[in-house]
Write an enzyme that holds these catalytic residues in place. Structure first.
Site: not given
Ligand code: APR
Length: 235
Positions: A179, A205, A112, A181, A57, A120, A60, A221
């Site tokens: 954005g 997406n 999240h 998955s 972290y 703490c 990041r 996006a």
């Molecule tokens: N514009 C739109 N969508 C996009 C772009 C973009 N430029 N780039 C990537 N994506 C889409 C991808 O196609 C994918 O479907 O964003 C999505 C990202 O998916 P993940 O990487 O799975 O992220 P997320 O859905 O936020 O994950 C949810 O999982 O690991 C945990 O806590 C973590 O908050 C996170 C949660």
């Protein structure tokens, strides 16, 4: 704006921050491809090797605070829409970055948690943080080392603000996911909750997620979000 839309809930995921330079989780070269989730995003991983988690972290956080990382046109479009929309607007994000705040979003819930906050383990107090922390870092409440953890929801933990989110989902006319998955529950089920209450649901997406939203808008996006919300406001 069709007058029937009085209450909107928007959910964002890592995809909305991708064009700002923050990697997503499940892309080929994504965060989880390079860091085993069990080691860096579970309570068990933290108790096994806290230093590894702190460093994950810290890296990041340093990236988020660097000059290169800024809100993009999608973050800005959401903040502008919220400002111009006369009805109820709630933005729920799965993201732990602060790009929505920096773009001007107000009614925002980080389900999240947040990369720029620590908690703490003793007092449960939450603090803003910008610097690196490690096992020897002192919390500001107990003033002793070893009590701090990222204020971030790990796998197996309950997301924040769920009651408030469910109330908003059950009352909304429109639910938009941007954005994400749709791999992680409970966020992945929000659109079904909204649909039960007859809300219209839209997914913006980069690619198909296999979810059964009423409407799908595919693309980057920074293109789809401004055009979708500008059209919504002028409808
Ligand atoms: N514009 C739109 N969508 C996009 C772009 C973009 N430029 N780039 C990537 N994506 C889409 C991808 O196609 C994918 O479907 O964003 C999505 C990202 O998916 P993940 O990487 O799975 O992220 P997320 O859905 O936020 O994950 C949810 O999982 O690991 C945990 O806590 C973590 O908050 C996170 C949660």
């Amino acid at each position: 704006m069709s007058s029937s839309v009085k209450s909107i809930v928007v959910l964002t995921g890592a995809g909305i921050s991708a064009e700002s330079g923050i990697e997503t989780f499940r892309a080929e070269d994504g965060l989880w491809a390079n860091h085993p989730v069990d080691d860096v995003a579970t309570p068990e991983g933290f108790s096994r090797n806290p230093q590894l988690v702190y460093e994950f972290y810290n890296q990041r956080r340093r990236q988020l605070l660097s000059d290169e990382i800024k809100p993009n046109a999608a973050h800005t479009a959401l903040a502008k829409f919220e400002h111009d929309f006369p009805g109820f607007f709630l933005l729920v994000t799965q993201n732990i970055d602060n790009l929505h705040e920096r773009a001007g979003s107000q009614n925002l819930l980080h389900m999240h948690g947040e990369l720029l906050k620590m908690r703490c383990l003793n007092s449960k107090m939450v603090f803003d943080i910008q610097e690196d922390i490690d096992f020897d870092s002192h919390c500001r409440c107990c003033r002793s080392p070893g009590n701090l953890r990222p204020h971030i929801v790990w796998f197996g933990e309950m997301p924040f603000h769920m009651n408030q989110i469910n109330i908003a989902l059950e009352a909304c006319d429109l639910f938009v996911a941007i954005g994400t998955s749709g791999n992680v529950y409970p966020a992945s089920g929000f659109y079904q909750t909204a649909k039960i209450r007859k809300a219209h649901t839209a997914e913006l997406n980069l690619e198909e997620t296999g979810s059964t939203f009423d409407k799908h808008v595919y693309g980057q996006a920074t293109e789809t979000v401004p055009s979708y919300f500008e059209a919504l406001l002028s409808a």
